[in-house]
Design an enzyme around this catalytic site. Structure first.
Site, mmCIF file in Angstrom:
data_model
loop_
_atom_site.group_PDB
_atom_site.id
_atom_site.type_symbol
_atom_site.label_atom_id
_atom_site.label_comp_id
_atom_site.label_asym_id
_atom_site.label_seq_id
_atom_site.Cartn_x
_atom_site.Cartn_y
_atom_site.Cartn_z
ATOM 1 N N CYS B 34 32.612 48.474 56.523
ATOM 2 C CA CYS B 34 32.780 47.123 55.804
ATOM 3 C C CYS B 34 34.205 46.848 55.694
ATOM 4 C CB CYS B 34 32.200 47.333 54.637
ATOM 5 S SG CYS B 34 32.823 46.423 53.156
ATOM 6 N N CYS B 37 35.640 46.184 52.341
ATOM 7 C CA CYS B 37 35.884 47.663 51.436
ATOM 8 C C CYS B 37 37.190 48.159 51.938
ATOM 9 C CB CYS B 37 34.602 48.547 51.825
ATOM 10 S SG CYS B 37 32.876 48.163 51.592
#
Lengths: 330, 119
Positions: B34, B37
């Protein structure tokens, strides 16, 4: 307060900001890059880039890692976790950039703050954020393995992310408000091929908009409206992915320079001069932006080259666009 | 407790580290694949430093601790959960445009209620 004045402060370390920093630091200008998160920007959330000339395929984080290293090798200073909150023209013609309690001064500034996901603005969108509503297919697709999701949009990102989601979800319904896609042909073809396969998991609904998101705790359905017939229906699904374009991250610039009604930075689009002398703009947040990786990089390069013109002769700021740069100036 | 640094938690340690903690706990549900993230990472670390001793900051990899992520209803990463006395009292989904200040706004009231002043 810092006592040293930078030649250039670059706001944002996405492709535009890093490209600008590469050129300015290679020109031995004292360069500071301010980044509110960590270098990357939107492109860092992309898992497949295949339209950056010279690179057949790469993922966003991988490309950014290379750009970051390249910039650092020429001595640019990059501050992560530093969000610009305000700009100010100083009496000595320098420009101050504030972030948190820090204040930095520079002779020129390149604004490359990029853009963020645009929201649909329909009932339920905020409530179900993280409970079925998402703006990042590459982030959240695995959570919808075996489920039915609706995707919204018609541009490159929408099509790419929709195709990505078909690898996880049992069923994907793409809705688009028009009857044809804006996205690049190669993606449209891939999408239509996928939808045309026997027993395809992909359904395309044209001329359709989402009107509301409903559920209890998690998304259970989305209200759809056919814009041609006006017919509405409650469409059961487990998630909604929104890919309807971007909004410029320019709220911190209000009152400092001229923005359009939608918040894009006004500039001359050739030399990327804003309405404040010494302040350039690059990438997604400017008027006329193509919102592409390659054009953002191009903008960063242009701004970094043009700042030399301004530093040499400040009155250049008001000169019209000329045929080309004088020999020896590139 | 590792002062000023995020602690990695798993399915096995979530209960003891998070739900049974005496101090409020901020949990960052994240994943390797991600992009946002990764962008959030340094901000989470800064929060851990800024609130050292007042707030415990944990990171939970949703691939490694799938059971906990499912139990906690995670459908998007990054998602931040704020727990106090084992109860979920705040949540942020995704990297918001003013991420750091948004986290601080969520966290601070709960630190003050515990009788510990914010910075």
């Amino acid at each position: 307060m810092t006592d040293s004045v930078y030649d250039v402060i670059i706001v944002g370390a996405g492709p535009a900001g890093l490209a600008a920093a590469l050129y300015s630091s290679r020109d031995r200008f004292k360069t500071l890059v301010l980044e509110k998160f960590t270098p990357g920007g939107q492109i860092a959330t992309t898992n497949r880039i295949e339209n950056y000339p010279g690179i057949i395929q790469i993922d966003g984080p991988g490309l950014i890692e290379q750009m970051h290293k390249q910039v650092q090798s020429f001595g640019a200073e990059i501050k992560s976790g530093c969000e610009a909150s305000k700009l100010e023209k100083l009496p000595d013609r320098n420009i101050a950039v504030y972030c948190d309690e820090d204040k930095f001064a520079a002779r020129t500034v390149i604004l490359a703050p990029g853009s963020s996901y645009r929201k649909l603005g329909i009932p339920g969108e905020e409530d179900f954020r993280g409970a079925g509503v998402s703006y990042c297919g590459t982030c959240d697709a695995p959570f919808f393995t075996g489920k039915h999701v609706v995707t919204v949009g018609g541009g490159n990102t929408a099509l790419q992310e929709t195709l990505h989601l078909t690898k996880y979800a049992r069923k994907v319904t793409l809705i688009h408000r028009r009857d044809q896609f804006r996205a690049t042909k190669v993606l449209v073809e891939e999408l239509k091929r996928k939808a045309g396969e026997p027993n395809s998991s992909l359904i395309i609904k044209y001329s359709t908009v989402a009107t509301a998101i409903k559920g209890r705790g998690e998304v259970q359905s989305v209200g759809l409206k056919d814009v041609k017939t006006g017919r509405e229906q409650d469409y059961p699904c487990d998630g909604l992915f929104v890919f309807v374009g971007m909004e410029p991250n320019t709220s911190f610039l209000k009152g400092f320079l001229e923005l359009t009604e939608k918040g894009f930075v006004r500039c001359d689009c050739a030399y990327l001069r804003t309405t404040v002398p010494g302040v350039f703009v690059a990438g997604d947040c400017r008027i006329g932006a193509a919102m592409q990786l390659a054009t953002a990089v191009g903008d960063g390069v242009v701004a970094a080259m043009m700042l030399k013109e301004y530093l040499r002769e400040p009155s250049w700021w008001n000169e019209p666009v000329s045929d080309m740069l004088a020999p020896g100036q590139w | 407790m590792a002062e000023g640094k995020p602690i990695n938690v798993s399915d096995a340690t979530f209960e003891s580290e998070v739900l049974e903690s005496d101090t409020p706990v901020l949990v960052d549900f994240w994943a390797q694949w991600c992009g946002p993230c990764r962008m959030a990472g340094p901000v989470i670390e800064k929060i851990a430093r800024d609130y050292a001793g007042k707030l415990k900051v944990c990171k939970l990899n949703v691939d490694d601790a799938r059971r906990t992520a499912t139990e906690r209803g995670i459908m998007s990463v990054p998602t931040l959960h704020l727990y106090k006395a084992g109860r979920l009292v705040g949540q942020i989904t995704g990297v918001t445009p003013n991420f750091e200040s948004d986290i601080k706004k969520k966290v601070e009231p709960h630190l003050q209620q515990a009788g510990i002043g914010s910075e």
